[in-house]
Design an enzyme around this catalytic site. Structure first.
Site, PDB file in Angstrom:
ATOM      1  N   ASP A  40       0.817  -1.213   0.000  1.00 19.98           N
ATOM      2  CA  ASP A  40       0.000   0.000   0.000  1.00 19.98           C
ATOM      3  C   ASP A  40       0.849   1.261   0.000  1.00 19.98           C
ATOM      4  O   ASP A  40       0.650   2.161  -0.828  1.00 19.98           O
ATOM      5  CB  ASP A  40      -0.937   0.020   1.211  1.00 19.98           C
ATOM      6  CG  ASP A  40      -2.031  -1.040   1.114  1.00 19.98           C
ATOM      7  OD1 ASP A  40      -1.875  -1.977   0.318  1.00 19.98           O
ATOM      8  OD2 ASP A  40      -3.030  -0.922   1.822  1.00 19.98           O
ATOM      9  N   ARG A  56      -0.669   5.417  17.229  1.00 15.88           N
ATOM     10  CA  ARG A  56      -0.878   6.420  16.192  1.00 15.88           C
ATOM     11  C   ARG A  56      -0.441   7.829  16.585  1.00 15.88           C
ATOM     12  O   ARG A  56       0.135   8.548  15.759  1.00 15.88           O
ATOM     13  CB  ARG A  56      -2.344   6.428  15.743  1.00 15.88           C
ATOM     14  CG  ARG A  56      -2.820   5.131  15.089  1.00 15.88           C
ATOM     15  CD  ARG A  56      -1.749   4.431  14.311  1.00 15.88           C
ATOM     16  NE  ARG A  56      -2.233   3.324  13.499  1.00 15.88           N
ATOM     17  CZ  ARG A  56      -1.489   2.285  13.172  1.00 15.88           C
ATOM     18  NH1 ARG A  56      -0.238   2.204  13.618  1.00 15.88           N
ATOM     19  NH2 ARG A  56      -1.961   1.326  12.411  1.00 15.88           N
ATOM     20  N   ASP A 107      -7.944   4.653  11.811  1.00 20.38           N
ATOM     21  CA  ASP A 107      -6.593   5.203  11.787  1.00 20.38           C
ATOM     22  C   ASP A 107      -6.502   6.534  11.054  1.00 20.38           C
ATOM     23  O   ASP A 107      -5.713   7.404  11.421  1.00 20.38           O
ATOM     24  CB  ASP A 107      -5.622   4.199  11.171  1.00 20.38           C
ATOM     25  CG  ASP A 107      -5.172   3.149  12.162  1.00 20.38           C
ATOM     26  OD1 ASP A 107      -5.359   3.363  13.376  1.00 20.38           O
ATOM     27  OD2 ASP A 107      -4.622   2.120  11.735  1.00 20.38           O
TER      28      ASP A 107
END
Length: 405
Positions: A17, A99, A128
């Site tokens: 990705d 995160r 996310d």
């Protein structure tokens, strides 16, 4: 494309990705890309990410691979553990808590290299994207954010692979076709979701688990360990002082051996949908239960009960991406104040997927054997005092009863 971007910092893993995103950013925005790869203890070799970034034309001085394990555990995991935070009563927030640190470091790098934008690989369906972007904007309100999954037309795994092959981006063989499930890992946990896990009625296949042995196959003999705490933070295992990251890694080893920390959860995402995930948090599960055990001795009832009321709110803030919000910081100040006397040692028995607290001691203990004993307390407690206490607490109930009889 509606904005002019000169340089962008991409949260980059080197996987399919983000490798596609790197090339897409270069083409779509005609900009220079800086890659940032965070080592949070995910257990993967990170140097291949450097080589892939170089192959994609990223300057060596614009490739950042940072070891953040100690900062991650010390400044994010441990403060959260002090709060006893569990999202929806079960989830130890392993992905959520990583995160804000990634976002913080991305913004720091953006400032260092003069970037005017940051980018991530989170999809438009998940949590996310919210966590990353709330972090970015809290730390740099004027930063531009590029979220490719909300912009491009590469809407499937097949389209990604076609794009990768067209641009000579290496594609791992196991990524050809549909992946059986997706994973995210760091020193605190591994999460898996999607594909084979999407039917909540079906049991999680054994091959999904990567951090823990099957509890049924764990040793038939229990293992006893101790954890020492100072001001709410674990500082030693079996009497050996360890840094935060080393301590969590040590507990992970114990958890792996004994099959501890597996969770099959259907949760409510912040974006509105329910999702089914499988989480493995071996060391974190042990640490959470040990911390609660030392608080049982050292926290006053009022403080302990208030903490239990605040913990779900704290967990929700972390889950939803509000780590840098004033309300999370306010809660953290209250939590940290409560931990001033939370020091001592907890003894635990690890056995076939379970953690049993079998002992705790503290120099700051509020437990009084003299007061609580069933034997002669030698005047430490006057049992006759309970009569007035009960009558006062029963007064409103008696008045209600007389009225409604």
């Amino acid at each position: 494309m509606s904005e002019s971007i000169n340089r962008v910092v991409l949260a980059y893993s080197g996987g399919l990705d983000t490798s596609v995103i790197l090339k897409w950013l270069q083409q779509t925005y005609n900009c220079e890309v800086v890659t940032f790869t965070a080592d949070l203890g995910q257990g993967e070799e990170l140097e291949p990410a450097r080589r892939k970034a170089e192959m994609a034309g990223v300057k060596p001085e614009h490739i950042f691979i940072d070891d953040l394990k100690e900062e991650f555990v010390r400044d994010y995991v441990f403060p959260m553990m002090r709060a006893n935070a569990l999202y929806e009563g079960l989830y130890l927030l392993g992905t959520s808590i990583a995160r804000p640190l990634i976002a913080k470091r991305q913004i720091e790098i953006a400032n260092m290299v003069g970037a005017d934008a940051v980018s991530h690989g989170a999809t438009g369906k998940g949590n996310d994207q919210v966590r990353f972007e709330l972090g970015y904007y809290a730390l740099n309100p004027d930063i531009k954010v590029i979220a490719p999954w909300r912009e491009w037309d590469l809407t499937s795994r097949t389209r990604l692979i076609e794009f990768a092959e067209a641009h000579q981006i290496p594609v791992a063989k196991d990524k050809r076709g549909e992946a059986p499930f997706s994973t995210d890992a760091n020193l605190l946990h591994t999460s898996s979701e999607g594909k084979v896990l999407e039917d909540p009625w079906e049991e999680v296949p054994d091959y999904v688990f990567s951090r823990t042995v099957n509890p049924e196959d764990a040793p038939d003999t229990p293992e006893i360990i101790t954890i020492d705490f100072e001001r709410g933070d674990a500082v030693a295992v079996n009497g050996e002082g360890l840094s935060p990251a080393s301590l969590l890694a040590k507990l992970n080893d114990y958890g792996r051996t004994h099959g501890i920390g597996r969770l099959d959860l259907v949760e409510n995402r912040f974006v509105g949908m329910k999702s089914r995930g499988m989480y493995e948090t071996p060391g974190g599960t042990i640490l959470h239960l040990a911390h609660r055990a030392i608080e049982q001795l050292t926290l006053d009832r009022g403080a302990a009960h208030l903490k239990d009321e605040l913990a779900p709110r704290y967990a929700e803030l972390v889950y939803n991406g509000f780590w840098f919000s004033p309300e999370r910081e306010m809660l953290q100040a209250a939590v940290d104040h409560s931990q001033a006397k939370v020091s001592g040692t907890v003894r635990l028995k690890l056995y076939k997927g379970a953690v049993h607290v079998i002992g705790r001691k503290s120099p700051n203990s509020l437990y009084s054997e003299k007061v609580v004993t069933f034997e002669d307390d030698q005047g430490a407690y006057d049992q006759r005092d309970a009569a007035g206490f009960i009558k006062l607490n029963a007064l409103r109930l008696r008045l209600l009863g007389r009225r409604d009889r």
